[in-house]
Write a protein that holds these residues in place. Structure first.
Motif, PDB file in Angstrom:
ATOM      1  N   TRP A  46     -10.793   4.343   9.401  1.00  0.00           N
ATOM      2  CA  TRP A  46     -11.202   4.656   8.266  1.00  0.00           C
ATOM      3  C   TRP A  46     -10.640   3.666   8.059  1.00  0.00           C
ATOM      4  O   TRP A  46      -9.808   2.960   8.466  1.00  0.00           O
ATOM      5  CB  TRP A  46     -10.118   6.400   7.775  1.00  0.00           C
ATOM      6  N   ASN A  47     -11.041   2.969   5.995  1.00  0.00           N
ATOM      7  CA  ASN A  47     -11.267   1.879   6.391  1.00  0.00           C
ATOM      8  C   ASN A  47     -11.960   0.800   6.992  1.00  0.00           C
ATOM      9  O   ASN A  47     -11.590  -0.676   6.502  1.00  0.00           O
ATOM     10  CB  ASN A  47     -10.315   1.610   5.289  1.00  0.00           C
ATOM     11  N   ASP A  61     -14.996  -4.432   8.457  1.00  0.00           N
ATOM     12  CA  ASP A  61     -15.053  -3.677   7.035  1.00  0.00           C
ATOM     13  C   ASP A  61     -15.586  -2.473   6.407  1.00  0.00           C
ATOM     14  O   ASP A  61     -16.897  -3.054   7.278  1.00  0.00           O
ATOM     15  CB  ASP A  61     -14.576  -5.791   6.372  1.00  0.00           C
ATOM     16  N   HIS A  64     -15.629  -2.166   1.064  1.00  0.00           N
ATOM     17  CA  HIS A  64     -14.628  -2.009  -0.165  1.00  0.00           C
ATOM     18  C   HIS A  64     -13.859  -3.180  -0.026  1.00  0.00           C
ATOM     19  O   HIS A  64     -13.061  -3.977  -0.681  1.00  0.00           O
ATOM     20  CB  HIS A  64     -13.917  -0.957  -1.004  1.00  0.00           C
ATOM     21  N   ASN A  65     -12.978  -3.645   1.075  1.00  0.00           N
ATOM     22  CA  ASN A  65     -12.336  -3.986   1.536  1.00  0.00           C
ATOM     23  C   ASN A  65     -13.050  -5.366   3.020  1.00  0.00           C
ATOM     24  O   ASN A  65     -12.297  -5.785   3.635  1.00  0.00           O
ATOM     25  CB  ASN A  65     -11.094  -3.360   2.075  1.00  0.00           C
ATOM     26  N   PHE A  76      -6.702  -0.669   7.832  1.00  0.00           N
ATOM     27  CA  PHE A  76      -7.538   0.944   8.301  1.00  0.00           C
ATOM     28  C   PHE A  76      -7.007   1.045   9.599  1.00  0.00           C
ATOM     29  O   PHE A  76      -5.885   0.210   9.760  1.00  0.00           O
ATOM     30  CB  PHE A  76      -8.957  -0.330   8.443  1.00  0.00           C
TER      31      PHE A  76
END
Length: 99
Positions: A46-47, A61, A64-65, A76
């Protein structure tokens, strides 16, 4: 960069990873690589997007990050199978060694 096992059970584990920009310029898009020391396998993230080839994992990435300002960080997590052994080694961020 920090790597921490969040929880573990007989056949798997979760881990949380934070990438910190200690430089003086922003990172615009990141790719973190590391090598597991045992038979761990990433099954989801996730992330970040995580892929694995043999013992080597690549996390990129999530868009968004991807932009990390100086002094900033991006986090993450992922789930894996196998028992988390010793901490992974060989961390590189965008091809540069990090710890």
């Amino acid at each position: 960069m920090t790597y921490k096992v969040g929880s573990s059970w007989g056949s798997g584990f979760t881990a949380d990873v934070t990438v910190k920009n200690t430089g003086s310029t922003a990172v615009d898009g990141w790719r973190l690589n590391w090598t597991f020391s045992g038979s761990e396998k990433v099954t989801g993230a996730w992330n970040a997007t995580a892929t694995q080839s043999g013992a080597v994992v690549t996390a990129t990435d999530a868009g968004h990050n991807g932009k990390v300002p100086p002094g900033g960080s991006a986090s993450f997590g992922f789930q894996g199978t196998g028992a988390p052994g010793s901490a992974p080694t060989g961390f590189t961020l965008n091809g540069v060694g990090c710890s």
